[in-house]
Design a protein around this motif. Sequence first.
Motif, PDB file in Angstrom:
ATOM      1  N   SER A  47       0.832  -1.212   0.000  1.00 45.19           N
ATOM      2  CA  SER A  47       0.000   0.000   0.000  1.00 45.19           C
ATOM      3  C   SER A  47       0.860   1.253   0.000  1.00 45.19           C
ATOM      4  CB  SER A  47      -0.917  -0.012   1.226  1.00 45.19           C
ATOM      5  OG  SER A  47      -1.758  -1.149   1.203  1.00 45.19           O
ATOM      6  N   ARG A  48       1.971   1.229   0.764  1.00 44.93           N
ATOM      7  CA  ARG A  48       2.880   2.375   0.780  1.00 44.93           C
ATOM      8  C   ARG A  48       3.395   2.673  -0.626  1.00 44.93           C
ATOM      9  NH1 ARG A  48       5.564   0.339   5.412  1.00 44.93           N
ATOM     10  NH2 ARG A  48       7.381  -0.165   4.129  1.00 44.93           N
ATOM     11  N   LEU A  49       3.772   1.608  -1.326  1.00 44.77           N
ATOM     12  CA  LEU A  49       4.308   1.780  -2.671  1.00 44.77           C
ATOM     13  C   LEU A  49       3.242   2.327  -3.621  1.00 44.77           C
ATOM     14  CD1 LEU A  49       6.682   1.359  -4.600  1.00 44.77           C
ATOM     15  CD2 LEU A  49       5.852  -0.956  -5.010  1.00 44.77           C
ATOM     16  N   LEU A  50       2.020   1.806  -3.512  1.00 41.02           N
ATOM     17  CA  LEU A  50       0.953   2.251  -4.413  1.00 41.02           C
ATOM     18  C   LEU A  50       0.585   3.712  -4.164  1.00 41.02           C
ATOM     19  CD1 LEU A  50      -1.392  -0.882  -4.406  1.00 41.02           C
ATOM     20  CD2 LEU A  50       0.030  -0.035  -6.278  1.00 41.02           C
ATOM     21  N   ILE A  51       0.522   4.118  -2.890  1.00 42.57           N
ATOM     22  CA  ILE A  51       0.157   5.502  -2.578  1.00 42.57           C
ATOM     23  C   ILE A  51       1.269   6.460  -2.965  1.00 42.57           C
ATOM     24  CG2 ILE A  51      -0.482   7.074  -0.698  1.00 42.57           C
ATOM     25  CD1 ILE A  51      -1.718   4.691   0.736  1.00 42.57           C
ATOM     26  N   PHE A  52       2.530   6.002  -2.854  1.00 40.65           N
ATOM     27  CA  PHE A  52       3.668   6.861  -3.181  1.00 40.65           C
ATOM     28  C   PHE A  52       3.895   6.956  -4.698  1.00 40.65           C
ATOM     29  CE2 PHE A  52       8.274   7.496  -3.811  1.00 40.65           C
ATOM     30  CZ  PHE A  52       8.425   8.712  -3.150  1.00 40.65           C
ATOM     31  N   ALA A  53       3.390   5.968  -5.452  1.00 38.16           N
ATOM     32  CA  ALA A  53       3.686   5.881  -6.888  1.00 38.16           C
ATOM     33  C   ALA A  53       3.364   7.160  -7.670  1.00 38.16           C
ATOM     34  CB  ALA A  53       2.951   4.690  -7.491  1.00 38.16           C
TER      35      ALA A  53
ATOM     36  N   TYR B 190       3.738  10.188  -6.931  1.00 31.93           N
ATOM     37  CA  TYR B 190       4.807  11.174  -6.766  1.00 31.93           C
ATOM     38  C   TYR B 190       5.996  10.860  -7.677  1.00 31.93           C
ATOM     39  CZ  TYR B 190       8.549  13.880  -4.627  1.00 31.93           C
ATOM     40  OH  TYR B 190       9.607  14.732  -4.422  1.00 31.93           O
ATOM     41  N   ALA B 191       6.180   9.572  -8.003  1.00 29.53           N
ATOM     42  CA  ALA B 191       7.301   9.179  -8.863  1.00 29.53           C
ATOM     43  C   ALA B 191       7.041   9.502 -10.329  1.00 29.53           C
ATOM     44  CB  ALA B 191       7.585   7.686  -8.689  1.00 29.53           C
ATOM     45  N   ILE B 192       5.790   9.805 -10.670  1.00 22.57           N
ATOM     46  CA  ILE B 192       5.460  10.156 -12.060  1.00 22.57           C
ATOM     47  C   ILE B 192       5.777  11.634 -12.284  1.00 22.57           C
ATOM     48  CG2 ILE B 192       3.572  10.337 -13.735  1.00 22.57           C
ATOM     49  CD1 ILE B 192       2.194   8.063 -12.245  1.00 22.57           C
ATOM     50  N   PRO B 193       6.478  11.983 -13.371  1.00 24.48           N
ATOM     51  CA  PRO B 193       6.740  13.407 -13.643  1.00 24.48           C
ATOM     52  C   PRO B 193       5.450  14.226 -13.679  1.00 24.48           C
ATOM     53  CG  PRO B 193       8.051  12.022 -15.093  1.00 24.48           C
ATOM     54  CD  PRO B 193       7.120  11.104 -14.352  1.00 24.48           C
ATOM     55  N   VAL B 194       5.556  15.450 -13.185  1.00 19.32           N
ATOM     56  CA  VAL B 194       4.361  16.300 -13.054  1.00 19.32           C
ATOM     57  C   VAL B 194       3.683  16.515 -14.405  1.00 19.32           C
ATOM     58  CG1 VAL B 194       3.547  18.569 -12.347  1.00 19.32           C
ATOM     59  CG2 VAL B 194       5.349  17.443 -11.046  1.00 19.32           C
ATOM     60  N   VAL B 195       4.487  16.728 -15.452  1.00 17.34           N
ATOM     61  CA  VAL B 195       3.909  16.951 -16.779  1.00 17.34           C
ATOM     62  C   VAL B 195       3.154  15.720 -17.261  1.00 17.34           C
ATOM     63  CG1 VAL B 195       4.463  17.421 -19.183  1.00 17.34           C
ATOM     64  CG2 VAL B 195       5.674  18.643 -17.386  1.00 17.34           C
ATOM     65  N   ILE B 196       3.738  14.534 -17.057  1.00 14.23           N
ATOM     66  CA  ILE B 196       3.073  13.293 -17.482  1.00 14.23           C
ATOM     67  C   ILE B 196       1.781  13.097 -16.707  1.00 14.23           C
ATOM     68  CG2 ILE B 196       3.343  10.797 -17.699  1.00 14.23           C
ATOM     69  CD1 ILE B 196       5.122  12.412 -19.550  1.00 14.23           C
ATOM     70  N   GLY B 197       1.817  13.354 -15.403  1.00 13.04           N
ATOM     71  CA  GLY B 197       0.605  13.206 -14.592  1.00 13.04           C
ATOM     72  C   GLY B 197      -0.494  14.163 -15.044  1.00 13.04           C
ATOM     73  N   ALA B 198      -0.132  15.407 -15.345  1.00 16.65           N
ATOM     74  CA  ALA B 198      -1.132  16.373 -15.799  1.00 16.65           C
ATOM     75  C   ALA B 198      -1.695  15.984 -17.170  1.00 16.65           C
ATOM     76  CB  ALA B 198      -0.508  17.763 -15.861  1.00 16.65           C
ATOM     77  N   LEU B 199      -0.845  15.462 -18.067  1.00 19.47           N
ATOM     78  CA  LEU B 199      -1.337  15.010 -19.377  1.00 19.47           C
ATOM     79  C   LEU B 199      -2.291  13.839 -19.233  1.00 19.47           C
ATOM     80  CD1 LEU B 199       1.928  15.231 -21.538  1.00 19.47           C
ATOM     81  CD2 LEU B 199      -0.154  16.593 -21.816  1.00 19.47           C
TER      82      LEU B 199
ATOM     83  N   GLY C 151       1.018  11.196  -1.601  1.00 21.74           N
ATOM     84  CA  GLY C 151       1.885  10.053  -1.305  1.00 21.74           C
ATOM     85  C   GLY C 151       3.221  10.475  -0.709  1.00 21.74           C
ATOM     86  N   TYR C 152       3.786  11.559  -1.220  1.00 20.33           N
ATOM     87  CA  TYR C 152       5.055  12.070  -0.671  1.00 20.33           C
ATOM     88  C   TYR C 152       4.875  12.529   0.779  1.00 20.33           C
ATOM     89  CZ  TYR C 152       8.911  15.313   0.062  1.00 20.33           C
ATOM     90  OH  TYR C 152       9.986  15.989   0.578  1.00 20.33           O
ATOM     91  N   TYR C 153       3.808  13.280   1.029  1.00 16.32           N
ATOM     92  CA  TYR C 153       3.565  13.750   2.389  1.00 16.32           C
ATOM     93  C   TYR C 153       3.245  12.566   3.313  1.00 16.32           C
ATOM     94  CZ  TYR C 153       3.257  18.281   0.081  1.00 16.32           C
ATOM     95  OH  TYR C 153       3.537  19.406  -0.657  1.00 16.32           O
ATOM     96  N   MET C 154       2.579  11.550   2.770  1.00 13.26           N
ATOM     97  CA  MET C 154       2.284  10.360   3.573  1.00 13.26           C
ATOM     98  C   MET C 154       3.567   9.683   4.053  1.00 13.26           C
ATOM     99  SD  MET C 154       2.264   6.781   3.331  1.00 13.26           S
ATOM    100  CE  MET C 154       2.254   6.442   1.580  1.00 13.26           C
ATOM    101  N   ILE C 155       4.579   9.628   3.179  1.00 12.63           N
ATOM    102  CA  ILE C 155       5.850   9.005   3.564  1.00 12.63           C
ATOM    103  C   ILE C 155       6.518   9.782   4.691  1.00 12.63           C
ATOM    104  CG2 ILE C 155       8.205   8.549   2.762  1.00 12.63           C
ATOM    105  CD1 ILE C 155       6.262   6.452   1.854  1.00 12.63           C
ATOM    106  N   VAL C 156       6.473  11.116   4.620  1.00  7.86           N
ATOM    107  CA  VAL C 156       7.065  11.950   5.679  1.00  7.86           C
ATOM    108  C   VAL C 156       6.364  11.703   7.011  1.00  7.86           C
ATOM    109  CG1 VAL C 156       7.487  14.318   6.424  1.00  7.86           C
ATOM    110  CG2 VAL C 156       7.786  13.710   4.028  1.00  7.86           C
ATOM    111  N   ILE C 157       5.031  11.691   6.993  1.00 15.34           N
ATOM    112  CA  ILE C 157       4.268  11.486   8.230  1.00 15.34           C
ATOM    113  C   ILE C 157       4.459  10.062   8.744  1.00 15.34           C
ATOM    114  CG2 ILE C 157       1.937  11.456   9.194  1.00 15.34           C
ATOM    115  CD1 ILE C 157       1.207  13.635   7.166  1.00 15.34           C
ATOM    116  N   TYR C 158       4.481   9.104   7.823  1.00 19.55           N
ATOM    117  CA  TYR C 158       4.655   7.704   8.230  1.00 19.55           C
ATOM    118  C   TYR C 158       6.016   7.496   8.904  1.00 19.55           C
ATOM    119  CZ  TYR C 158       5.132   2.646   7.804  1.00 19.55           C
ATOM    120  OH  TYR C 158       5.339   1.307   8.074  1.00 19.55           O
ATOM    121  N   ALA C 159       7.070   8.120   8.366  1.00 20.78           N
ATOM    122  CA  ALA C 159       8.399   8.004   8.981  1.00 20.78           C
ATOM    123  C   ALA C 159       8.397   8.594  10.386  1.00 20.78           C
ATOM    124  CB  ALA C 159       9.435   8.708   8.108  1.00 20.78           C
TER     125      ALA C 159
END
Length: 312
Positions: A123-129, A131-140, A187-195
């Motif tokens: 679940s951590r990996l799926l929620i964080f995924a 954030y790993a996608i480039p912003v332009v690709i995600g917006a497209l 997902g990025y913020y979730m990783i910070v809070i989870y840590a």
Amino acid sequence: MTATATITAPAGRAPRERRSKLDARHQRWGWLYVSPFLVVFSLFLIFPLFYAFGMSLFTTGLATGTQFSGIGNYIKAFTDPLFLEGLLRVAAFAVVMIPAQLIVALVAALILDSLVSWLSKASRLLIFAPYAIPVVIGALMWSFLYSPRFGPAGTLFELFGLPAPDFLASGTVFYSLVNIVTWQWSGYYMIVIYAALRSIDPAIYEAARIDGANGLQTALRIKIPMISSSMVMVITFALIGTLQFFTEPVVLRNIAQGAIDAAYTPNMYAYSLAFSYSQFNYASTIAFSLGILVFAGSFVFLFLTRKQSGLK
């Protein structure tokens, strides 16, 4: 006694001198190691900043040439309705977007922190995924999903004989952008809070269980208060990112059919002034004015939350 003191004094100074020379040598090696970073940092950040600030103090016209205008450009910027409308719009984004991202990230981190199976890692990996996608690709990708002509929403609503909503209309594009940014950054913020949650001593949870606290009480009265400094850091990152909003509205602008104009956010306004109208001096002024507001907003927020963030 006097003779003994005279003999032992130089012996006491010698170790201090050796330590001082050793410290000086360590400092020289330290500066040598960080010097490549300092050179790159100065060339690509400090120098462009000073150059842009210098440009913001001048005005260039075809007939008048380049003239020194001092703070005249800054007075013009803070009375420019397009710049002020953009500021109000990113402030509205901050009011809606930051709580949405924070709630999603916090709830996900609390749930994952309570799981002990392999499902937690997946679940951590799926929620964080996202954030790993480039912003332009995600917006497209989201622009395809939002499109009323070839997006899946049109097909889905047609199955029920209903008209498909236009996610890119003037009244709905605001929430469409909120959805994209929340999906990408939670997902990025979730990783910070989870840590931060994983750094809490488990003995505290055990003491809470012995006192009869349930899971919700443990989360509200122990976990969240103990990670307040991480929450402040997440909100600060989200605030700075929201005030610099640029990539997502630029990508969606081509298919939003007039719902997003060239001055939709202050960064878009500065970009348009520089590269569409060749007003580089005024564009630098807009960029610096936004930078001043971002710095002031971040400073005020950190000052008001200095107790929660541990700065006090």
